[in-house]
Design a protein around this motif. Sequence first.
Motif, mmCIF file in Angstrom:
data_model
loop_
_atom_site.group_PDB
_atom_site.id
_atom_site.type_symbol
_atom_site.label_atom_id
_atom_site.label_comp_id
_atom_site.label_asym_id
_atom_site.label_seq_id
_atom_site.Cartn_x
_atom_site.Cartn_y
_atom_site.Cartn_z
ATOM 1 N N LYS B 27 30.934 -47.486 3.723
ATOM 2 C CA LYS B 27 29.985 -47.069 2.348
ATOM 3 C C LYS B 27 28.707 -47.699 2.249
ATOM 4 O O LYS B 27 27.859 -47.057 1.757
ATOM 5 C CB LYS B 27 30.769 -47.887 1.296
ATOM 6 N N THR B 28 28.290 -48.827 2.786
ATOM 7 C CA THR B 28 27.116 -49.467 2.689
ATOM 8 C C THR B 28 26.178 -49.405 3.825
ATOM 9 O O THR B 28 24.898 -49.693 3.597
ATOM 10 C CB THR B 28 27.199 -50.934 2.291
ATOM 11 N N THR B 29 26.601 -48.866 4.910
ATOM 12 C CA THR B 29 25.553 -48.751 6.162
ATOM 13 C C THR B 29 25.469 -47.052 6.549
ATOM 14 O O THR B 29 25.456 -46.926 7.581
ATOM 15 C CB THR B 29 26.196 -49.615 7.019
ATOM 16 N N THR B 30 25.262 -46.410 5.672
ATOM 17 C CA THR B 30 25.043 -45.223 6.087
ATOM 18 C C THR B 30 23.977 -44.869 6.450
ATOM 19 O O THR B 30 23.457 -43.903 7.504
ATOM 20 C CB THR B 30 25.381 -44.204 4.931
ATOM 21 N N HIS B 31 22.811 -45.782 6.200
ATOM 22 C CA HIS B 31 21.540 -45.616 6.796
ATOM 23 C C HIS B 31 21.453 -46.444 7.903
ATOM 24 O O HIS B 31 20.195 -46.395 8.553
ATOM 25 C CB HIS B 31 20.428 -45.958 5.586
ATOM 26 N N SER B 32 22.272 -47.272 8.220
ATOM 27 C CA SER B 32 22.055 -48.219 9.410
ATOM 28 C C SER B 32 22.265 -47.461 10.550
ATOM 29 O O SER B 32 22.474 -46.396 10.697
ATOM 30 C CB SER B 32 22.961 -49.386 9.115
ATOM 31 N N THR B 33 21.696 -48.308 11.564
ATOM 32 C CA THR B 33 21.521 -47.948 12.811
ATOM 33 C C THR B 33 23.205 -48.267 13.365
ATOM 34 O O THR B 33 23.907 -48.704 12.681
ATOM 35 C CB THR B 33 20.735 -48.291 13.876
ATOM 36 N N PHE B 34 23.296 -47.508 14.417
ATOM 37 C CA PHE B 34 24.403 -47.536 15.222
ATOM 38 C C PHE B 34 24.804 -48.787 15.590
ATOM 39 O O PHE B 34 25.936 -49.555 15.523
ATOM 40 C CB PHE B 34 24.744 -46.587 16.303
ATOM 41 N N VAL B 35 23.971 -49.488 15.964
ATOM 42 C CA VAL B 35 24.241 -50.945 16.911
ATOM 43 C C VAL B 35 24.416 -51.912 15.397
ATOM 44 O O VAL B 35 25.261 -52.758 15.706
ATOM 45 C CB VAL B 35 22.910 -51.240 17.456
ATOM 46 N N CYS B 36 23.248 -51.511 14.425
ATOM 47 C CA CYS B 36 23.757 -52.597 13.339
ATOM 48 C C CYS B 36 25.090 -52.474 12.912
ATOM 49 O O CYS B 36 25.936 -53.392 12.651
ATOM 50 C CB CYS B 36 22.585 -52.065 12.189
ATOM 51 N N ARG B 37 25.652 -50.944 12.776
ATOM 52 C CA ARG B 37 27.121 -50.982 12.297
ATOM 53 C C ARG B 37 28.096 -51.636 13.154
ATOM 54 O O ARG B 37 29.093 -52.210 12.817
ATOM 55 C CB ARG B 37 27.162 -49.578 11.981
ATOM 56 N N CYS B 38 27.864 -51.440 14.665
ATOM 57 C CA CYS B 38 28.625 -51.788 15.626
ATOM 58 C C CYS B 38 28.991 -53.628 15.443
ATOM 59 O O CYS B 38 29.835 -54.144 15.331
ATOM 60 C CB CYS B 38 28.178 -51.737 16.881
ATOM 61 N N HIS B 39 27.582 -54.184 15.023
ATOM 62 C CA HIS B 39 27.492 -55.510 14.759
ATOM 63 C C HIS B 39 28.454 -56.109 13.737
ATOM 64 O O HIS B 39 29.083 -57.073 13.558
ATOM 65 C CB HIS B 39 26.148 -55.974 14.915
ATOM 66 N N ARG B 40 28.349 -55.273 12.558
ATOM 67 C CA ARG B 40 28.910 -55.395 11.461
ATOM 68 C C ARG B 40 30.481 -55.179 11.637
ATOM 69 O O ARG B 40 31.130 -56.178 11.025
ATOM 70 C CB ARG B 40 28.524 -54.610 10.226
ATOM 71 N N ILE B 41 30.695 -54.337 12.119
ATOM 72 C CA ILE B 41 32.224 -53.983 12.418
ATOM 73 C C ILE B 41 32.782 -55.318 13.212
ATOM 74 O O ILE B 41 33.781 -55.656 13.003
ATOM 75 C CB ILE B 41 32.475 -52.820 13.127
#
Lengths: 477, 144
Positions: B27-41
Amino acid sequence: MNENKFVLNSHQDGSEWQFNAPVMSVVPPNASFAGGLMSQMTRSPYLSTPMVDVFSPGQWNHPTSSPNMALGESNFASTSSINSIAVGKPVAISPRGMLVSTAPRIFPTSLPHFPVDSAFVERAARFSCFGSGSFSGINFFGPSPAMAPSNNEGIGDQVQKDELCENKTVLLQVDHESLNGSTMKNQGDQNSQIGNGESHVMIFPEDGLEGNTGSTDAALNSSSSDRGVNKRRKTVQDIERDPVQGGRQSSSETTKENIENKQKVEQINSKQSEKNGKDNSESAKDGYVHVRARRGQATNSHSLAERVRREKISERMKYLQELVPGCSKVTGKAVMLDEIINYVQSLQRQVEFLSMKLAAVNPQLDFGIEGLLAKNLLRTHGGSSSATGFSSEMIYPQAYPSQHNMVHTGISAMASHSDTFRRAISTQSTASGYKESPLQVQQMHIPWNEELITQMAYGANPSNPQNMDSKADDFAI
Amino acid sequence: MDLEHSSISKPMIMAFHFLGALSHIQKTTTHSTFVCRCHRIRCAAYTSMALSTGGHSAWSRALLRGKLRRGGLRKRAVILQRPRKRAVRLEEGCQDGADVLRRLVPGSAGMDSAELLDETADYIRCLEEQVSLMRSIVNVVSSL
């Protein structure tokens, strides 16, 4: 066959191969020393068939009755002239003089101290294997020190006895190493305890026994032949009396290696195990640490603590072996460590890879799954909705009391996705910015292969851990 | 406080937290990059892993300590402070050649070999569960 068993012992643990190599190398060269008769006995590095007879206690006191004895005596007579031949090999036998003489290249020149006497030969043979070395392995020695001399006597051949001693020491040490899973360091300690640079061949312990006060130990420790002989006879008689008690005693021991020892020894000889039992019972003088010093091992606090530590580590290594797939055959700490490291790295890489995958698919899906989870949890752990809100809160603090705050945020996050949580949410202040979103359960009619969702959705009892365990299994694909 | 509550199985707790974190990230990282999302996951995965153990192991505490500090929740990080009763022991127990393992398993720097092996076993078990959970989620999600 005893020799088969000996082989078995030395083959049981891969780690011992490192020790085997240097140790076993001693035997063949020694074998080459002997004369023709010697070569018969030393055909194989392990005890040959005639030795089997020696193990029987009956022959202990009647070495002359055995055919080997005659052979030995004749051999001895023929080789007695070799007394003065210098030997560059294991020294432990040297004080015995007699025995040394028969294996010329093995023993130093200080041989001809003792009169050539058959009775003396017996005693010397007995003691040759109990030279001033520290005893490293017991099990194998199962026939152990008491038996060793008897073996020698049975053979009656000094050379053979020496060979046997060497063989046994070799095997024994090997077995000991295997049992301990000890490192080279351990062997180094043993060797140093032996007191002479040489060796691993002459292991016999007796001098290494510092804390043992049992009669057997006293017998073994004594360097005077007569005293030793008498006591050894007694110990042998003790062994004869209760061959199995030692096994029983050792079964009650706490240390793992003792148990291993017992098992291995019983394979070979019940008397051997009994001997171990006696040793173990004798050496358990330190009640503080529940470790029994095995026969022939130093019982000062340092080595005991070390042994305990080593046992703990090997125990854990075994557990890890089961955990890491495909490592059941791996033996040795170093290789095992490498495998563990590889496995951990591969698991971490998998986590990264899967998180990448999830990041890729994430935007496509609304994760309303957790709503199902929360619902199920609440349903089974609470009655009223408000109560359920609190009860779900209560769950976590119990599970991890140190993370109460984290749990709050987690629970509130879950709560935001479920209608039943809404009332709970209102009663707590949430620090997180979770929004309440409509429960997307309808979108999640996923034909889960795993039973997780079905169980969760239909109120399976999550308090039954087995359910989740099966679900966890289902997770694996 | 019902005792039965504490009998929730570990994988369930892990799934609970992980899915919650996933949805949050989504929900909160729709604007984030793929890498950023990867890291958060990935962070979410390790956090849920650590949470599922209930703080029994040192690696889980170390993981959570790190996450909390990064999240700025200093007060809460105090809860997870490991008692400093043990300095790093450089005895032989520490110099086992297992330094690579110490690097891999979080929070295992000051342990001797026996404890290190314990931690490693626990860590491996949790990692396996986490991997299987993530794999099943990926399967479900990709089969939609």
